[in-house]
Design a protein around this motif. Structure first.
Motif, mmCIF file in Angstrom:
data_model
loop_
_atom_site.group_PDB
_atom_site.id
_atom_site.type_symbol
_atom_site.label_atom_id
_atom_site.label_comp_id
_atom_site.label_asym_id
_atom_site.label_seq_id
_atom_site.Cartn_x
_atom_site.Cartn_y
_atom_site.Cartn_z
ATOM 1 N N ALA A 213 10.679 16.088 42.047
ATOM 2 C CA ALA A 213 11.630 15.714 42.079
ATOM 3 C C ALA A 213 12.133 17.750 42.452
ATOM 4 O O ALA A 213 13.075 17.828 42.800
ATOM 5 C CB ALA A 213 12.546 14.908 41.636
ATOM 6 N N MET B 261 8.861 19.061 51.871
ATOM 7 C CA MET B 261 10.359 18.130 52.170
ATOM 8 C C MET B 261 10.563 18.134 53.592
ATOM 9 O O MET B 261 11.430 17.143 53.876
ATOM 10 C CB MET B 261 11.165 18.936 51.518
ATOM 11 N N ARG C 102 12.181 13.771 46.124
ATOM 12 C CA ARG C 102 13.327 15.119 45.880
ATOM 13 C C ARG C 102 14.149 15.650 46.364
ATOM 14 O O ARG C 102 14.918 15.381 47.250
ATOM 15 C CB ARG C 102 12.021 15.817 46.486
ATOM 16 N N THR D 146 18.305 20.944 48.244
ATOM 17 C CA THR D 146 16.915 21.246 47.056
ATOM 18 C C THR D 146 17.141 21.939 46.124
ATOM 19 O O THR D 146 16.916 23.015 46.329
ATOM 20 C CB THR D 146 15.913 20.564 47.820
#
Length: 227
Positions: A82, A92, A190, A214
């Motif tokens: 994550a 990603m 994530r 993120t």
């Protein structure tokens, strides 16, 4: 008569004294060391019992910890997935593309930024002092500091406790597809923190726009002994 009686009892008295003396010597030489040795053995046995009890308690504690190593390693792996130690932007991007393809959304923009330290966790550095140059009696400011390059910023983010990667996502699809895509974004391993989400109706469908970020962090170390 009295002289004769004294002569008869004298040897017995001497023999008794000698016997007592021999008994004391025997006690000092044999019995007393054995008693001390027995006391030492009893003390050693008590110490060994105490050490065994401590080792048993320690073994039980280690056994209890060992039972938790597997779940703890799984939690460490989940955290590192994550919050990776590097930007890992390609992974990603692939994950978001798969989420869009599986829901029927066509992405028009997917633009992650370079990683940067999270502002809340990074103390603001004081401005560098301005150097003064003397020329013809006039103080002139020194050269302005050069801005940090993207590579320097990425290196700073990789060593920071917590870094961020900003995201801009645009896509089109049916209303059901757009809603399913948003749900997919919310359930990614994530995590993505969405600061702005907008869904607009188009002539032939819907447009979805999401701005967010993120995160990345220093990796956690798996517990020793885990496989």
């Amino acid at each position: 008569m009295n002289g004769t009686a004294s002569k008869n009892t004298g040897p017995y008295i001497v023999a008794g004294i000698v016997s007592i003396f021999l008994i004391v010597i025997a006690y000092m030489m044999f019995f007393l060391p054995k008693m001390n040795e027995s006391k030492a053995l009893v003390s050693q046995a008590a110490t060994a019992h105490t050490n065994n009890a401590a080792l048993t308690a320690k073994a039980e504690k280690i056994g209890a910890i060992a039972k938790n190593i597997g779940p703890l390693k799984a939690q460490v792996d989940e955290f590192n997935l994550a919050f990776p130690s590097a930007a890992q932007q390609q992974n990603m991007i692939d994950t978001i593309n798969q989420a869009a393809a599986s829901t029927g959304v066509t992405l028009t923009t997917l633009n992650p930024s370079a990683p940067a330290p999270k502002k809340d966790d990074t103390a603001a550095a004081p401005p560098p002092p301005v150097t003064q140059a003397k020329q013809s009696g006039t103080d002139l400011p020194g050269p302005a500091p050069a801005p940090a390059s993207p590579a320097t910023q990425a290196a700073a983010a990789s060593t920071a406790q917590l870094g961020t990667v900003s995201l801009k996502i645009d896509g089109t699809g049916t209303l059901d597809a757009v809603q399913a895509f948003v749900v997919k974004l919310e359930s990614l391993k994530r995590p993505i923190l969405v600061h702005e989400l907008q869904i607009d109706k188009l002539e032939n469908g819907y447009h979805v726009m999401a701005n967010g970020e993120t995160f990345l962090s220093a990796p956690l170390v798996a517990p020793a002994g885990s496989k």
